[in-house]
Design a protein around this motif. Structure first.
Motif: not given
Length: 208
Positions: A132-135, A172-174, A179-180, A205-206
């Motif tokens: 989805e993205g980078y940082a 895994l972060v709620n 959830k991410e 996640l999808e």
């Protein structure tokens, strides 16, 4: 002399006995065969179900491994081939710009290098549907995120405190929005041979 009368047996009685004999000779063995078959079928179904469940677990494990390996490969490519390219070592330029940002030239250099890195991260996101993205997080004050897919309430700086090691750390972060999943890798400045923060990938996640 006294006549003795013999009563003839009823035809129906003999017929009934024949039918009963036939039933006993045919139906009972058939029932036994069916019971045996049912028992065997139950055992076969149980064995087949167990085998299918095992194969599903194996396939799921293989799919997840394939997925995570792909994410890790993409992150390795970004760190080595893109940020630490021999021609233009962007991460080294960024670290240098941070050290010199007290001057106007340092600030301008930091702005320009940040822009190049952000464009690189956006391009990498567009290449990989799993991400989805980078940082990039150097410290609390120096972060660069792709403008694609990195909208999050998660404090990315907190990942600096994680013991990442030399591999990839998965978290895994709620959050309030659901959830991410994040993959985290150490980011090194290969030109200087020093650590330079972390690279974070927010996983889709999808797709997973």
């Amino acid at each position: 002399s006294k006549e003795i009368k013999i009563k003839p047996k009823k035809a129906g009685t003999i017929k009934d006995k024949l039918i009963l004999s036939y039933v006993l000779c045919v139906v009972i063995p058939l029932v036994l065969v069916n019971l045996f078959s049912a028992s065997q079928s139950k055992s076969t179904v149980k064995e087949t179900s167990s085998q299918l469940a095992l194969e599903m677990v194996k396939q799921t494990s293989a799919n997840i491994s394939y997925y995570t390996d792909g994410v890790e490969t993409s992150m390795t490519r970004i760190i080595i081939n893109d940020l630490n390219a021999s021609s233009t070592n962007l991460i080294n330029e960024y670290i240098t710009a941070i050290k010199n940002e007290d001057s106007d030239i340092g600030k301008l250099n930091k702005f320009n290098v940040s822009k190049q890195i952000r464009e690189l991260l956006n391009y990498s996101v567009s290449l990989d549907e799993s991400i989805e993205g980078y940082a990039i997080v150097i410290d609390e004050e120096n972060q660069i995120s792709s403008t694609i897919g990195m909208k999050t309430t998660t404090n990315l700086v907190s990942f600096l405190e994680e013991e990442v090691g030399n591999g990839t750390l998965w978290r895994l972060v709620n959050t309030d929005e659901g959830k991410e999943i994040y993959a985290i890798r150490k980011l090194a400045n290969l030109r200087r041979g020093k650590a330079a923060g972390i690279l974070i990938a927010k996983v889709d996640l999808e797709v997973l």
